[in-house]
Design an enzyme around this catalytic site. Structure first.
Site, PDB file in Angstrom:
ATOM      1  N   HIS A   1       3.653   6.672  -6.892  1.00 42.97           N
ATOM      2  CA  HIS A   1       2.962   7.888  -7.329  1.00 42.97           C
ATOM      3  C   HIS A   1       3.912   9.083  -7.215  1.00 42.97           C
ATOM      4  O   HIS A   1       3.923   9.977  -8.076  1.00 42.97           O
ATOM      5  CB  HIS A   1       1.728   8.089  -6.456  1.00 42.97           C
ATOM      6  CG  HIS A   1       0.644   8.898  -7.083  1.00 42.97           C
ATOM      7  ND1 HIS A   1      -0.546   9.168  -6.450  1.00 42.97           N
ATOM      8  CD2 HIS A   1       0.544   9.520  -8.289  1.00 42.97           C
ATOM      9  CE1 HIS A   1      -1.318   9.896  -7.237  1.00 42.97           C
ATOM     10  NE2 HIS A   1      -0.674  10.135  -8.354  1.00 42.97           N
TER      11      HIS A   1
ATOM     12  N   HIS B   1       0.834  -1.206   0.000  1.00 41.89           N
ATOM     13  CA  HIS B   1       0.000   0.000   0.000  1.00 41.89           C
ATOM     14  C   HIS B   1       0.870   1.258   0.000  1.00 41.89           C
ATOM     15  O   HIS B   1       0.721   2.136  -0.867  1.00 41.89           O
ATOM     16  CB  HIS B   1      -0.913  -0.029   1.220  1.00 41.89           C
ATOM     17  CG  HIS B   1      -1.815   1.160   1.337  1.00 41.89           C
ATOM     18  ND1 HIS B   1      -3.153   1.118   1.035  1.00 41.89           N
ATOM     19  CD2 HIS B   1      -1.572   2.447   1.735  1.00 41.89           C
ATOM     20  CE1 HIS B   1      -3.695   2.314   1.218  1.00 41.89           C
ATOM     21  NE2 HIS B   1      -2.760   3.132   1.658  1.00 41.89           N
ATOM     22  N   GLU B   2       1.772   1.348   0.958  1.00 36.92           N
ATOM     23  CA  GLU B   2       2.604   2.548   1.047  1.00 36.92           C
ATOM     24  C   GLU B   2       3.562   2.646  -0.137  1.00 36.92           C
ATOM     25  O   GLU B   2       3.881   3.746  -0.596  1.00 36.92           O
ATOM     26  CB  GLU B   2       3.376   2.566   2.366  1.00 36.92           C
ATOM     27  CG  GLU B   2       2.497   2.555   3.613  1.00 36.92           C
ATOM     28  CD  GLU B   2       1.432   3.635   3.617  1.00 36.92           C
ATOM     29  OE1 GLU B   2       1.639   4.701   3.005  1.00 36.92           O
ATOM     30  OE2 GLU B   2       0.367   3.415   4.237  1.00 36.92           O
TER      31      GLU B   2
ATOM     32  N   HIS C   1       1.835   4.386  -2.919  1.00 38.61           N
ATOM     33  CA  HIS C   1       1.935   5.842  -2.767  1.00 38.61           C
ATOM     34  C   HIS C   1       3.302   6.331  -3.238  1.00 38.61           C
ATOM     35  O   HIS C   1       3.421   7.376  -3.897  1.00 38.61           O
ATOM     36  CB  HIS C   1       1.750   6.232  -1.303  1.00 38.61           C
ATOM     37  CG  HIS C   1       0.338   6.255  -0.827  1.00 38.61           C
ATOM     38  ND1 HIS C   1      -0.675   6.922  -1.488  1.00 38.61           N
ATOM     39  CD2 HIS C   1      -0.238   5.714   0.285  1.00 38.61           C
ATOM     40  CE1 HIS C   1      -1.808   6.790  -0.816  1.00 38.61           C
ATOM     41  NE2 HIS C   1      -1.574   6.054   0.264  1.00 38.61           N
TER      42      HIS C   1
END
Length: 700
Positions: free
Chosen positions: A495, A488-489, A492
């Site tokens: 991105h 999940h992180e 990010h």
């Protein structure tokens, strides 16, 4: 002249580190305040230059200068703030907390001084009405700049501006105080056990970690804390119901005790401050103010999403709860009453009965070093990027690893920091942040910006987590849930790392908040894909791969208690919206208000002696106020997006390149739905999420 006299504040000069990374090894606490104050002075000097410019206001001499024009002189405040506030979450202490309390109102006042500067706004307003032909990205920057000033009070009269200053400065101080109270109370609690019988049911990994925690504190026996890697195994495996109750109550009463860390009045005041700010700016509620810049658009659409999810998932969730209750009563007797501290324990028993799988079975196959290689390898396989640890890059704690990231053509892409384990001065949870964003600047400041005079400044991103620590006996071994957190992180961070825009304020994760979770939640999909697990999941002792039969059980159990988990997220969204749709002064008692606000999504009997609000940092201090629904909104997007990969192959590089080009690299340069449709070829629907979760839509 002695060494102290000659020493310069490291923020005041070139860092002279690899890729101009923050020189953590040279920064002292006293450097921050000096750099903050000098940064404010330089900002003020820059603003004066802009407003006193005798030339007609233009996009280039006003908007770019206000927002994103960088040089080694005027970016002092942003580079100081990035280091200080990231460390405040990841590696704080009492002195840093005190400095944060001191600087918070000063920095808020400075931000208000800029946003409420009438001469500056007149120039921005002129450019907004009269500007040259702009690219899509330039248009977005102009709109964001103008609207940012309006939303910060530029159109208010003098009395309104002064009131707004008071409200925002108080809110900044209280938000900081909320976080500091939360951290202090969470870290203050320990469950110290001295009898081996008290460890009954706990796996070896949990016992070893607790023994190490005790040794670190100079104690005999075992210590359990409220940090997730300690708390979760205890609540899942311990047969000691009274000890589970103690740990649960400690975790779920943070912020409501009669002590200096009580957050009840702070929460109430923050809700009222935000309501008054929104109404001062012409909105009915704070939610109305926030949602104007979200994909959802308005309160009605948020509630529609939450209510649609309740309608779709609650019937299944009730069945899930009944199954757990039935099993508990089979084990303990028909009069057994299921309490919140029982849910994890008996859910695990049910999972074992139905699928014969649990987190501890998988943990030996998820050695952190191998997981890192697997996650990095996934990025390589999808996007062609590679990672290389560089120990010459300074870090702020020995737990932190720093990597150089290279693009598929071999060019430098980003710096990536990874901070894996819990410790005393670190907030709980997991997050991604940046020490430096991405932007493009003039290579030669004497010439205008253009393709031939452009330098792409690459980002420095960081993921901060609280994963299981190594012990004296074993390396760090993760649960599947922790692998999902890492993914999940890392989503990010991709991105941020793939950002490729001209302006920093539009790059990377600077997007609408109900879009920002798409790249992160998208990556979680890989955690249960056999092709991915086979790349890194090997037993830490034998080297044997994770057996196919075990992987099949993972896949079959993926939707175990999925409806219950969905309603938990929905309940948080309902609570958030209940606070921030208030139209009148909020003076209700927090605890009963909370219980009423989310009751539609709650399955069991509610306790009147616990509270989520006082530790709900997302909506009180973390920027998700009136935005917690974003996780479910983005889940619809991520399921829809991953369906494209499933159709073409989960490692399909052409699909991955499209995802990178249309979403990951574009930041906030266009409306997020435009970006998503460009990748997907249409708008998302809830169908892929329902299919993934095995939920059947009710017939009309």
């Amino acid at each position: 002249m002695n060494e102290e006299t000659k020493r310069k504040n490291p923020f005041f000069e070139p860092y002279l580190t690899p890729h101009d990374t923050a020189p953590f090894d040279r920064i002292r606490l006293e450097d921050f305040e000096e750099a903050f104050m000098e940064g404010i002075r330089r900002d003020d000097e820059q603003i004066e230059k802009i407003v006193n410019n005798p030339e007609r206001p233009t996009f280039d001499n006003t908007i770019i200068s206000v927002d994103d024009e960088k040089d080694n002189y005027y970016d002092l405040l942003s580079r100081t703030s990035a280091v200080f506030f990231n460390l405040l979450s990841a590696e704080t202490n009492d002195d840093m907390d005190a400095l944060a309390q001191k600087m918070s109102p000063i920095l808020t006042k400075h931000a208000n001084d800029i946003r409420l500067n009438e001469r500056l706004f007149e120039r921005i307003k002129y450019v907004h009405r009269h500007h040259r032909r702009l690219s899509a990205e330039e248009k977005m920057l102009l709109e964001n700049c103008y609207d940012g000033f309006v939303r910060s009070g530029a159109l208010l009269d003098a009395e309104g501006k002064e009131r707004l200053r008071q409200l925002t400065e108080e809110a900044s101080v209280l938000g900081l105080q909320f976080s500091q109270n939360l951290l202090k109370e969470q870290k203050a609690f320990t469950l110290h056990l001295t009898e081996a019988s008290q460890l009954d049911g706990l796996p070896e990994t949990a016992r070893e970690a607790a023994a190490q925690a005790a040794r670190e504190r100079g104690l005999e026996g075992w210590v359990f804390t409220l940090d997730y890697p300690s708390y979760q195994p205890f609540m899942t495996y311990s047969t000691q119901r009274e000890l589970r109750r103690q740990l649960y109550m400690a975790r779920n009463t943070i912020g409501i005790h009669d002590n200096t860390e009580n957050n009840l009045d702070i929460c109430k005041r923050l809700v009222n401050l935000r309501r008054e700010i929104a109404q001062l700016l012409g909105n009915k509620t704070y939610a109305d103010y926030v949602l104007r810049h979200r994909m959802a658009g308005n309160v009605r659409r948020v509630y529609k999403l939450l209510n649609d999810l309740i309608d779709a998932y609650k019937p299944t969730a009730l069945k899930e709860r009944e199954e757990v209750k039935k099993l508990a009563q089979q084990m303990e007797g028909k009069d057994f009453e299921l309490e919140p501290w029982d849910a994890g324990y008996y859910s695990h028993k049910l999972q074992m009965k139905k699928f014969n799988i649990d987190a501890e079975m998988l943990r030996p196959y998820f050695q952190l070093d191998k997981v890192i290689g697997g996650v990095f390898g996934l990025a390589t396989r999808l996007y062609g990027i590679t990672f290389r640890e560089n120990k010459d890059i300074p870090v702020y704690h020995p737990d932190v690893k720093a990597y150089e990231v290279f693009d598929k053509d071999g060019s430098f892409l980003a710096v990536f920091y990874a901070d894996f384990h819990p410790r005393k001065g670190k907030q709980g949870g997991a997050w991604m942040t940046e020490y430096q964003g991405q932007w493009m600047e003039r290579a030669d400041v004497r010439k205008p910006f253009g393709p031939d005079n452009c330098k792409n400044v690459r980002p420095h991103v960081s993921v901060v987590m609280n994963l299981s620590k190594p012990t004296e006996e074993k390396p760090a071994l993760l649960t599947l849930g922790e692998v999902e957190t890492f993914l999940h992180e890392f989503g990010h961070s991709l991105h941020g790392m793939f950002a490729n825009t001209r302006f920093e304020s539009l790059s990377g994760t600077n997007v609408w908040w109900d879009f920002v979770e798409l790249p992160s939640q998208f990556m979680e999909n890989f955690a249960v894909e056999k092709e991915f697990l086979r790349t890194f999941a090997f037993h830490y002792q034998t080297g044997e791969p994770l057996p196919d039969e075990l992987i099949d059980r993972i896949v079959r159990s993926r939707n175990f208690m999925v409806a219950t988990a969905c309603l938990r997220q929905v309940s948080f969204g309902l609570l958030d919206m209940a606070y921030y749709t208030q139209k009148e002064a909020f003076d209700a008692d927090i605890i009963p208000f909370e219980k009423e606000a989310w009751k539609k999504a709650i399955l069991g009997r509610q306790r009147s002696d616990t509270c989520m609000t006082t530790q709900f940092s997302h909506i009180m201090a973390g920027g998700y106020a009136a935005g917690y629904y974003s996780y479910k909104w983005a889940e619809v997007l991520d399921a829809d997006a991953f369906a494209v990969f499933k159709r073409h192959g989960i490692f399909d590089q052409q699909t991955a390149q499209s995802f990178r080009d249309n979403i990951l690299s574009r930041g906030g340069t266009e409306n997020p739905m435009t970006l998503y449709q460009r990748f997907r070829g249409g708008e998302p629907t809830i169908d892929a999420l329902l299919k993934r979760n095995g939920i059947k839509r009710k017939k009309a």
